[in-house]
Design a protein around this motif. Structure first.
Motif, short mmCIF file in Angstrom:
data_model
loop_
_atom_site.label_atom_id
_atom_site.label_comp_id
_atom_site.label_asym_id
_atom_site.label_seq_id
_atom_site.Cartn_x
_atom_site.Cartn_y
_atom_site.Cartn_z
N GLU A 122 0.86 -1.18 0.00
CA GLU A 122 0.00 0.00 0.00
C GLU A 122 0.89 1.23 0.00
OE1 GLU A 122 -3.62 2.11 2.51
OE2 GLU A 122 -2.26 0.76 3.58
N PRO A 137 -0.24 5.09 3.09
CA PRO A 137 -1.35 4.72 3.97
C PRO A 137 -1.81 5.83 4.91
CG PRO A 137 0.71 3.83 4.81
CD PRO A 137 1.02 4.44 3.46
N THR A 151 -5.35 0.62 5.37
CA THR A 151 -4.47 -0.46 5.82
C THR A 151 -5.25 -1.43 6.69
OG1 THR A 151 -2.68 1.19 5.89
CG2 THR A 151 -2.23 -0.96 6.89
N ALA A 160 3.15 -1.37 4.12
CA ALA A 160 2.60 -0.02 3.99
C ALA A 160 3.78 0.95 3.87
CB ALA A 160 1.73 0.32 5.19
N THR A 188 -1.56 -1.10 -4.10
CA THR A 188 -2.70 -0.20 -4.02
C THR A 188 -2.23 1.21 -3.70
OG1 THR A 188 -3.04 -0.56 -1.64
CG2 THR A 188 -4.20 -2.05 -3.16
#
Length: 154
Positions: A2, A5, A11, A23, A64
Motif C-alpha cells: 500500500e 497509507p 491499511t 505499507a 494499491t
C-alpha cells in the motif's frame, strides 16, 4: 503493498484481506505512528518514498494507492511513482488506484488548506500507465473520484 497509507484507514481493511501487507509512507511521523499502532500485526510499515522505494523488483502480489496521487507535486513525480509501482509488482499482477477528480469543491478545499492538488487526468491515465510498463489499464471516472486497475505484463 500500500502506497501512502497515512493514518492507516485503508491499511486496516487491507490487512483483513491479505496474509501480509507492506505499507510505504513518506511522512516520517505518520509512518512511526502507524508502525506503533500495528506492531505485532501482519503489517510491515516502511518509511520511504514511493518514487524510489528501494524494495526488491517483482516482490508484491498487488499494489494499491488510495487518494495519494493528487498530493504528488508534479506529473513527472507521479510518472516515477507509476514506474516504481510497476517495477516492484510481480508479473501478471495488478495495481489498484483510486484518486480525486479535478472538481471545484475538491480543488477549493485543497487550496484553502494549503495542500498540493495535482489531479490525474482520466483521459490520459491509460497512456501514462502504458508508459510506465503496465498493460490492460481500465480507468473509470465516478462523480468525484477515478478508479483504475492495471496489470503488469506476465
Amino acid at each position: 503493498l500500500e502506497i501512502g497509507p497515512g493514518p492507516g484507514r485503508t491499511t486496516d481493511l487491507l490487512r483483513e484481506q491479505a496474509a501480509r501487507v507492506t505499507a510505504l509512507e513518506l511522512d516520517e511521523a505518520l509512518a512511526r505512528d502507524l508502525a506503533a499502532r500495528l506492531a505485532g500485526s501482519n503489517v510491515e510499515v516502511v518509511h520511504g518514498d514511493g518514487t524510489d522505494t528501494g524494495l526488491d523488483a517483482d516482490r508484491f502480489s498487488s499494489v494499491t494507492c488510495f487518494h495519494v496521487f493528487h498530493h504528488i507535486p508534479t506529473v513527472e513525480q507521479q510518472d516515477r511513482l507509476l514506474a516504481e509501482v510497476c517495477r516492484v509488482l510481480r508479473p501478471g499482477r495488478s495495481f489498484l488506484l483510486a484518486d480525486a477528480l479535478d472538481i471545484a469543491d475538491i480543488r477549493d478545499r485543497h487550496e484553502l488548506e494549503g495542500e498540493i492538488f495535482v489531479p490525474l487526468d482520466p483521459a490520459s491515465l491509460s497512456d501514462r500507465l502504458r508508459g510506465a510498463g503496465f498493460a490492460d489499464a481500465v480507468v473509470e471516472a465516478g462523480s468525484y473520484q477515478l478508479f483504475c486497475r492495471a496489470r503488469k505484463p506476465a
